[in-house]
Design a protein around this motif. Structure first.
Motif, PDB file in Angstrom:
ATOM      1  N   PRO A   1       0.821  -1.217   0.000  1.00  0.00           N
ATOM      2  CA  PRO A   1       0.000   0.000   0.000  1.00  0.00           C
ATOM      3  C   PRO A   1       0.850   1.261   0.000  1.00  0.00           C
ATOM      4  CG  PRO A   1      -0.870  -1.606   1.556  1.00  0.00           C
ATOM      5  CD  PRO A   1       0.445  -2.153   1.071  1.00  0.00           C
ATOM      6  N   ARG A   2       0.439   2.227  -0.843  1.00  0.00           N
ATOM      7  CA  ARG A   2       1.061   3.545  -0.974  1.00  0.00           C
ATOM      8  C   ARG A   2       2.493   3.474  -1.501  1.00  0.00           C
ATOM      9  NH1 ARG A   2      -1.545   3.204   3.555  1.00  0.00           N
ATOM     10  NH2 ARG A   2       0.295   3.015   4.841  1.00  0.00           N
ATOM     11  N   ILE A   3       2.942   2.285  -1.906  1.00  0.00           N
ATOM     12  CA  ILE A   3       4.257   2.144  -2.530  1.00  0.00           C
ATOM     13  C   ILE A   3       4.089   1.663  -3.958  1.00  0.00           C
ATOM     14  CG2 ILE A   3       6.461   0.917  -2.489  1.00  0.00           C
ATOM     15  CD1 ILE A   3       6.227   0.806   0.554  1.00  0.00           C
ATOM     16  N   GLY A   4       3.318   0.618  -4.124  1.00  0.00           N
ATOM     17  CA  GLY A   4       3.121   0.043  -5.445  1.00  0.00           C
ATOM     18  C   GLY A   4       3.490  -1.425  -5.445  1.00  0.00           C
ATOM     19  N   THR A   5       3.627  -1.991  -6.634  1.00  0.00           N
ATOM     20  CA  THR A   5       4.028  -3.383  -6.761  1.00  0.00           C
ATOM     21  C   THR A   5       5.544  -3.447  -6.821  1.00  0.00           C
ATOM     22  OG1 THR A   5       1.982  -3.909  -7.943  1.00  0.00           O
ATOM     23  CG2 THR A   5       3.787  -5.472  -8.155  1.00  0.00           C
ATOM     24  N   VAL A   6       6.130  -4.268  -5.948  1.00  0.00           N
ATOM     25  CA  VAL A   6       7.594  -4.341  -5.830  1.00  0.00           C
ATOM     26  C   VAL A   6       8.057  -5.782  -6.006  1.00  0.00           C
ATOM     27  CG1 VAL A   6       7.628  -2.352  -4.267  1.00  0.00           C
ATOM     28  CG2 VAL A   6       7.563  -4.673  -3.318  1.00  0.00           C
ATOM     29  N   VAL A   7       9.336  -5.944  -6.298  1.00  0.00           N
ATOM     30  CA  VAL A   7       9.936  -7.277  -6.386  1.00  0.00           C
ATOM     31  C   VAL A   7       9.912  -7.904  -4.996  1.00  0.00           C
ATOM     32  CG1 VAL A   7      12.014  -8.581  -6.946  1.00  0.00           C
ATOM     33  CG2 VAL A   7      11.384  -6.583  -8.322  1.00  0.00           C
ATOM     34  N   ALA A   8       9.415  -9.128  -4.923  1.00  0.00           N
ATOM     35  CA  ALA A   8       9.215  -9.754  -3.619  1.00  0.00           C
ATOM     36  C   ALA A   8      10.424 -10.530  -3.130  1.00  0.00           C
ATOM     37  CB  ALA A   8       8.002 -10.678  -3.671  1.00  0.00           C
TER      38      ALA A   8
ATOM     39  N   GLU B   1      -6.076  -2.180  -0.821  1.00  0.00           N
ATOM     40  CA  GLU B   1      -4.632  -2.318  -1.053  1.00  0.00           C
ATOM     41  C   GLU B   1      -4.311  -2.275  -2.542  1.00  0.00           C
ATOM     42  OE1 GLU B   1      -3.532  -5.906   0.896  1.00  0.00           O
ATOM     43  OE2 GLU B   1      -3.717  -5.062   2.928  1.00  0.00           O
ATOM     44  N   ILE B   2      -5.136  -2.934  -3.353  1.00  0.00           N
ATOM     45  CA  ILE B   2      -4.918  -2.914  -4.801  1.00  0.00           C
ATOM     46  C   ILE B   2      -5.090  -1.503  -5.345  1.00  0.00           C
ATOM     47  CG2 ILE B   2      -5.835  -3.682  -7.031  1.00  0.00           C
ATOM     48  CD1 ILE B   2      -6.542  -6.353  -5.676  1.00  0.00           C
ATOM     49  N   ALA B   3      -6.164  -0.821  -4.941  1.00  0.00           N
ATOM     50  CA  ALA B   3      -6.422   0.534  -5.429  1.00  0.00           C
ATOM     51  C   ALA B   3      -5.335   1.498  -4.971  1.00  0.00           C
ATOM     52  CB  ALA B   3      -7.788   1.014  -4.950  1.00  0.00           C
ATOM     53  N   ASP B   4      -4.852   1.349  -3.735  1.00  0.00           N
ATOM     54  CA  ASP B   4      -3.778   2.207  -3.237  1.00  0.00           C
ATOM     55  C   ASP B   4      -2.497   2.007  -4.039  1.00  0.00           C
ATOM     56  OD1 ASP B   4      -5.389   3.244  -1.271  1.00  0.00           O
ATOM     57  OD2 ASP B   4      -4.540   2.049   0.358  1.00  0.00           O
TER      58      ASP B   4
ATOM     59  N   ALA C   1      -7.187  -0.604 -11.926  1.00  0.00           N
ATOM     60  CA  ALA C   1      -6.615  -1.950 -11.817  1.00  0.00           C
ATOM     61  C   ALA C   1      -7.478  -2.886 -10.991  1.00  0.00           C
ATOM     62  CB  ALA C   1      -5.218  -1.873 -11.197  1.00  0.00           C
ATOM     63  N   LEU C   2      -8.500  -2.353 -10.356  1.00  0.00           N
ATOM     64  CA  LEU C   2      -9.330  -3.162  -9.463  1.00  0.00           C
ATOM     65  C   LEU C   2     -10.314  -4.015 -10.249  1.00  0.00           C
ATOM     66  CD1 LEU C   2     -10.181  -3.693  -6.465  1.00  0.00           C
ATOM     67  CD2 LEU C   2     -11.926  -1.927  -6.823  1.00  0.00           C
TER      68      LEU C   2
ATOM     69  N   LYS D   1      -3.892   9.736   1.423  1.00  0.00           N
ATOM     70  CA  LYS D   1      -3.619   8.327   1.707  1.00  0.00           C
ATOM     71  C   LYS D   1      -4.231   7.415   0.654  1.00  0.00           C
ATOM     72  CE  LYS D   1      -4.032   5.077   5.584  1.00  0.00           C
ATOM     73  NZ  LYS D   1      -4.594   4.896   6.952  1.00  0.00           N
ATOM     74  N   HIS D   2      -5.411   7.780   0.167  1.00  0.00           N
ATOM     75  CA  HIS D   2      -6.133   6.971  -0.828  1.00  0.00           C
ATOM     76  C   HIS D   2      -6.540   7.878  -2.000  1.00  0.00           C
ATOM     77  CE1 HIS D   2      -6.392   3.878   2.271  1.00  0.00           C
ATOM     78  NE2 HIS D   2      -7.000   4.739   3.074  1.00  0.00           N
TER      79      HIS D   2
END
Length: 337
Positions: free
Chosen positions: A69-76, A121-124, A130-131, A196-197
């Motif tokens: 959340p509030r960062i994005g999709t990251v390498v796990a 979390e997805i929308a953030d 993307a939801l 925040k959102h």
């Protein structure tokens, strides 16, 4: 992004998956690094948002990436060889095909609260476009149709998300009785929630507002601050709408800027720098002398900061409304002769 990885006959989403895997395997993306968002993928690859979402969902299920959340999709976790199965991630285990009965057990653990939190979390992380109900189910590791037992449609889910998000903060008990202090506190609380959102500001409009209880809580705070000053109901409500429109109107640009940055790959400063020749041509054309004079007076350029603009606008708005609310000379009321 290079767009050559993956077999030519693969569906577009699999070619995107293969390319991101390659970047992880080659070290271009390290654990914790942001990967392209759905909007960035859609813009660079020329695919629909649904295709971009499917690519990132596939990578999440494989354990290659995770949404924060509030960062994005990251390498796990650790990289994977291009075109091969991903290595196990220390952050998120790959999702194997469920054993018989396992999917049913996961479905039994579902609740509306879990679904809403996953959707937020997805929308953030990726933005509201993307939801999808399928994406929420994938994030929770349940059957695609199981979420529909708790919420009948994406539209209903968004209403639940908005209500939950607006309920995360409220104005404190025992706040000062001064109307202006209370209005400022209410407006800043709303602004912090939109910060925040950012997707919240894309929902509803002044003419078709969101009718969810937790947004009404914020409206009640502003109305109660203005009540008791002799304003007729129409004037009181108009002032409330003006204050809300100032907050929501500026907040709408938070999500718009995020979308523009993801699509173009440029920050707002980089975009403006790239338009410097066009701006200079307009200023030097002689058609807009006041514009040229003002722009020429900036020592280090103009830095548009939404937080600063929000505070500046709120102060100016309340300064103008104060005579009306307080019944001072010059503040003519609607019901005055």
């Amino acid at each position: 992004m290079t767009k050559t990885t993956g077999a030519a006959g693969d569906p577009p989403y699999l070619r995107i998956v293969a390319e991101i895997r390659r970047r992880v395997a080659d070290g271009e993306l390290a654990p914790g690094d942001r990967v392209p968002s759905t909007r960035r993928i859609a813009g660079e690859w020329g695919v629909a948002l649904a295709t971009a979402t499917k690519a990132l969902t596939t990578l999440r299920l494989e354990g290659v990436v995770e949404a924060r959340p509030r960062i994005g999709t990251v390498v796990a976790g650790a990289g994977v060889a291009a075109g091969s199965a991903p290595a196990a991630s220390p952050h998120k285990r790959p999702s194997p095909a469920p054993e018989p009965g396992q999917e049913q057990d996961q479905d039994q653990e579902l609740s509306l609260d879990r679904i809403v939190r996953a959707a937020v979390e997805i929308a953030d992380a990726e933005g509201l476009p993307a939801l999808s109900m399928r994406g929420v189910a994938a994030r929770l590791g349940v059957a695609a149709m199981s979420t529909y037992r708790y919420v009948p449609s994406k539209e209903d889910l968004v209403l639940h998300m908005a209500d939950a998000a607006f309920g995360e903060e409220s104005c404190p008990v025992g706040a000062p009785e001064d109307w202006r202090t209370r209005v400022e506190l209410g407006a800043r609380t709303l602004w912090s929630l939109y910060r925040k959102h950012p997707w919240l500001a894309q929902l509803g409009s002044l003419t078709r507002p969101l009718l969810v209880p937790n947004l009404m809580v914020h409206g009640e705070w502003i109305l109660s601050a203005l009540d008791g000053h002799g304003l007729d109901p129409t004037t009181l409500f108009d002032i409330h709408v003006l204050i809300y429109s100032h907050v929501q109107g500026l907040a709408a640009h938070l999500e718009l800027e995020a979308h523009a940055e993801a699509t173009t790959g440029q920050s707002d400063e980089q975009w403006m720098d790239s338009r410097a020749p066009d701006l200079r041509a307009l200023a030097e054309s002689g058609r807009f002398p006041t514009f040229a004079k003002v722009v020429g007076g900036f020592e280090d350029g103009y830095d548009l900061r939404l937080d600063t603009l929000f505070e500046f606008g709120l102060t100016a708005l309340l300064d103008g409304l104060a005579p009306l609310v307080e019944g001072r000379e010059g503040g003519r009321r609607r019901d005055a002769p």
